[in-house]
Scaffold this motif. Sequence first.
Motif, short mmCIF file in Angstrom:
data_model
loop_
_atom_site.label_atom_id
_atom_site.label_comp_id
_atom_site.label_asym_id
_atom_site.label_seq_id
_atom_site.Cartn_x
_atom_site.Cartn_y
_atom_site.Cartn_z
N ARG A 60 -8.89 3.10 10.15
CA ARG A 60 -9.83 4.01 9.59
C ARG A 60 -10.95 3.53 10.58
O ARG A 60 -11.41 4.88 11.64
CB ARG A 60 -10.31 5.12 8.74
CG ARG A 60 -8.90 5.33 7.81
CD ARG A 60 -9.67 6.25 7.21
NE ARG A 60 -8.78 6.16 6.06
CZ ARG A 60 -8.65 7.05 4.92
NH1 ARG A 60 -9.47 7.86 4.34
NH2 ARG A 60 -7.47 7.32 4.11
N THR A 90 -1.95 -1.38 -3.99
CA THR A 90 -2.26 -0.70 -3.71
C THR A 90 -2.15 0.83 -3.71
O THR A 90 -1.23 1.36 -3.39
CB THR A 90 -3.60 -1.58 -3.21
OG1 THR A 90 -2.58 -1.05 -1.49
CG2 THR A 90 -3.99 -1.37 -3.72
N PHE A 94 -11.66 -0.10 5.34
CA PHE A 94 -11.28 0.34 6.24
C PHE A 94 -10.57 0.29 7.69
O PHE A 94 -11.37 0.44 8.89
CB PHE A 94 -10.96 1.87 6.04
CG PHE A 94 -10.56 1.99 4.12
CD1 PHE A 94 -10.25 1.38 2.98
CD2 PHE A 94 -10.02 3.66 4.40
CE1 PHE A 94 -10.23 1.89 1.83
CE2 PHE A 94 -9.27 3.75 3.01
CZ PHE A 94 -9.52 3.12 2.32
N ASP A 149 0.70 -1.02 -0.21
CA ASP A 149 -0.05 0.02 0.05
C ASP A 149 1.02 0.87 0.01
O ASP A 149 1.26 1.94 1.29
CB ASP A 149 -0.74 -0.30 0.84
CG ASP A 149 -2.22 1.27 0.90
OD1 ASP A 149 -2.55 1.62 0.06
OD2 ASP A 149 -2.50 1.39 1.88
N ASN A 206 -3.57 5.00 -4.23
CA ASN A 206 -4.57 6.13 -4.38
C ASN A 206 -4.33 7.96 -4.36
O ASN A 206 -2.73 7.61 -4.07
CB ASN A 206 -5.43 6.48 -2.30
CG ASN A 206 -4.82 6.69 -1.17
OD1 ASN A 206 -3.62 8.05 -1.63
ND2 ASN A 206 -4.60 5.57 -0.42
N ARG A 251 -2.75 -0.15 10.25
CA ARG A 251 -1.88 -0.13 11.04
C ARG A 251 -0.91 -0.40 12.04
O ARG A 251 0.08 -0.40 12.33
CB ARG A 251 -2.56 0.97 12.46
CG ARG A 251 -3.70 1.70 11.43
CD ARG A 251 -3.55 3.49 11.71
NE ARG A 251 -5.03 3.98 11.73
CZ ARG A 251 -4.71 4.42 10.33
NH1 ARG A 251 -4.91 3.97 8.57
NH2 ARG A 251 -6.36 5.10 9.59
N LYS A 257 -9.87 0.97 -8.93
CA LYS A 257 -10.52 1.29 -7.71
C LYS A 257 -11.53 2.45 -7.85
O LYS A 257 -11.50 3.58 -7.72
CB LYS A 257 -8.99 2.41 -6.70
CG LYS A 257 -9.51 1.45 -5.81
CD LYS A 257 -7.70 2.21 -4.78
CE LYS A 257 -7.57 1.74 -3.37
NZ LYS A 257 -6.76 2.80 -2.72
N SER A 298 -6.23 -0.07 4.29
CA SER A 298 -6.30 0.77 6.21
C SER A 298 -5.44 -0.01 7.25
O SER A 298 -5.88 0.59 8.76
CB SER A 298 -7.45 1.89 6.75
OG SER A 298 -6.87 2.37 7.98
O1 G3P Z 1 -5.41 0.87 0.89
C1 G3P Z 1 -6.51 2.40 1.68
C2 G3P Z 1 -5.38 2.87 2.53
O2 G3P Z 1 -4.28 3.68 1.89
C3 G3P Z 1 -6.16 3.80 4.15
O3 G3P Z 1 -5.21 4.09 5.01
O4 G3P Z 1 -4.12 4.61 6.80
O5 G3P Z 1 -4.71 6.50 4.91
O6 G3P Z 1 -6.21 4.81 6.70
P1 G3P Z 1 -5.13 5.01 5.83
#
Ligand code: G3P
Length: 203
Positions: A132, A26, A129, A6, A28, A166, A83, A164
């Motif tokens: 989050r 991935t 996610f 990611d 974004n 952590r 996506k 997401s």
């Molecule tokens: O794959 C989704 C990710 O990039 C979001 O991560 O840490 O921004 O919640 P984050």
Amino acid sequence: MKFFIDTANIEEIKKAVAWGLVDGATTNPSLIAKEGRDFKQVVLEICGLVNGPVSAEVISAEAEQMVVEAKDLAAWHENVIIKAPCTIEGLKAVKKLESLGIKTNVTLVFSANQVLCAAKAGASYISPFVGRLDDAGEDGLKMIEESMRIIKNYGYKSEIIVASIRSPLTVSKAAELGAHVATIPFKIMEQLVKHPLTDVGIK
Ligand code: G3P
């Protein structure tokens, strides 16, 4: 379990690919912006390094425009998958794109009902996610458990991407739940392999 990386950072991707742990990537818009480089160039470089799906996100809000954008992105490289956010317009675009043979990854997913709807739209991948949700005081892994049950109950083809992330613990817990994919930031992928007692043992 498949591991996607990611990040949009090429050096990180090169290292993780060399470890033999990477099955896809991935990105974004925020991750790409962080690199301060041209979107298309970054995506193409990642596709050249990663032998598997590379998510590139559409930024339009309406289905028709998303489809136009997605067709362009998908033509860049065979590894590119699209996506799109979990909105009504996003799911309309997903249904159309999957019918055209263009693979999709439904993102910004925060509830089991969103997973169900994305699966019904025919998404190849769905990204709840976890981090989050945890940040918001909810239980992200519980949503992964619910998602896997929903996918199995009806035999949906969609694969769940745990997103997401952590902490390393999220990866092993999600693997116990049978999640198909974890998309993992570089630092956490590195931590997965390490244990202080391994280092003590070597010494
Ligand atoms: O794959 C989704 C990710 O990039 C979001 O991560 O840490 O921004 O919640 P984050």
